[in-house]
Motif scaffolding. Structure first.
Motif: not given
Length: 382
Positions: A275-302
């Motif tokens: 369930g960890k956040v996957s690496s960013p992909r070329p088709e991923q929007s800026a908003e999706d990357t922002m949300n994924a970053f926040v999720k990873a940060f909250k989950n302490l997913d370095s």
């Protein structure tokens, strides 16, 4: 109280030893609509004021059962409602002299007789599913999770202790069966009574605070409104025992009571990792990357966090969350669980957003993203 039970010597002795006993006519506090005006005129004529804003009067009026002609109320010395027995509801187990004695004893023991039926089955939001039937929900204060039974549901009540205080209803959560750890998730629904609920997760060996802020909590869900949900997530590296404490929020009226329903579950470590956040992909929007970053940060997913940063921003997140000592990880998890996105916008070819981190230093963080080899990455954090 009713005159009938006062013929029992055992009850008389118990009342005299444990209570200050008095009668309060309904008419004096305006409970009888037809008598409000005559009594008001009588007081005006006799120049006798009656302060219904006094804490005792307010507690009595708050304890009235709707449509009940008379109630037996038990109040603490601080005017908290401890029990209520409407005259027309003295059925089993509170019928007769022994039943009345049981009512008084339960009130002194903090079991809130007469109020539990109002908070026993909180309803959900209108667009949500109904709660499971009560016989499908555990009322036990101990929950043991195993690989065969990784989910449990519990139902209990909490009380508001007053501003700056903690008075936890404690649920013990045993996850020792998960030797390699996992992700503990607690979905909480607060009942529809008055007080908001605040919930804190602790290690088993942590002494629960009775006042001040819950600084040693591993994760929290604070100020959950009546009828609404809150969620606590905590990743642990080895099976252990936790304590979930539920209490009324600091701004709720002291002594008020509400129910809470909690679904407690564990994803074993192997499944939680997927369930960890996957690496960013070329088709991923800026908003999706922002949300994924926040999720990873909250989950302490370095690993997830570092996959979304570049340049000087990498130095900000170079710490390995997974290798942190348990107590340090718990403190950081407590702070990061309350991160919120304050704003986001496109600025030319870039995407900027701001985060609020309650208790952090600084409390607000700004981040800037731009495309690197076709993928949105964070290049600056300040």
């Amino acid at each position: 109280m009713r005159a009938g039970v006062l013929s029992d010597d055992q009850i008389i002795v118990f009342l005299n030893e444990n209570f200050i006993n008095t009668w309060v006519p309904n008419s004096e506090l305006g409970r009888v609509p037809s008598l409000r005006e005559p009594i008001a005129k009588r007081r005006e004529r006799e120049s006798k004021a009656f302060d219904t804003t006094h804490a005792l009067a307010q507690a009595i009026m708050k304890g009235w059962k709707k449509y009940s002609p008379a109630d037996s109320l038990v109040l603490s010395t601080e005017f908290e409602l401890l029990g209520r027995l409407p005259v027309n509801e003295r059925t089993s187990p509170y019928n007769g002299a022994n039943g009345y004695l049981l009512f008084l004893t339960e009130a002194l023991d903090g079991k809130l007789p007469g109020f539990r039926e109002e908070t026993a089955k909180p309803s959900l939001e209108p667009d949500s599913e109904s709660l499971p039937e009560l016989d499908a929900v555990s009322k036990d204060s101990n929950v043991k999770l195993t690989s065969e039974r990784p989910k449990r549901e519990v139902l209990n009540i909490f009380r508001a202790p007053g501003n700056g205080l903690q008075d936890y209803t404690v649920i013990e959560i045993d996850t020792t069966a998960f030797k390699s750890g996992g992700l503990l998730t607690i979905d909480i629904l607060v009942g529809n009574a008055e007080p908001k609920g605040s919930f804190d997760l602790y290690d088993d060996d942590t002494e629960l605070p009775t006042q001040g802020m819950p600084h040693r909590a591993l994760a929290s869900a604070w100020d959950v409104p009546p009828g609404k949900r809150g969620t606590i997530k905590y990743r642990f590296n080895r099976g252990k025992i936790f304590k979930l404490g539920g209490t009324g929020s600091r701004f709720s009226q002291k002594g008020s009571v509400n129910a809470f329903w909690a679904k407690i579950s564990v994803e074993p470590h192997q499944e939680a990792e997927t369930g960890k956040v996957s690496s960013p992909r070329p088709e991923q929007s800026a908003e999706d990357t922002m949300n994924a970053f926040v999720k990873a940060f909250k989950n302490l997913d370095s690993e997830g966090v570092l996959s979304m940063v570049t340049g000087s921003a990498k130095g900000t997140f170079e710490s390995d969350f997974e290798g942190m000592p348990e107590d340090v990880r718990a403190q950081i998890s407590q702070i990061l669980s309350h991160i919120k996105i304050l704003s986001s916008e496109y600025v030319g070819d870039e995407f900027h957003f701001r985060l609020r981190v309650p208790g952090g230093a600084p409390p607000e963080v700004s981040a800037k993203m731009r495309k690197v080899e076709g993928m949105w990455l964070i290049y600056e954090v300040e």
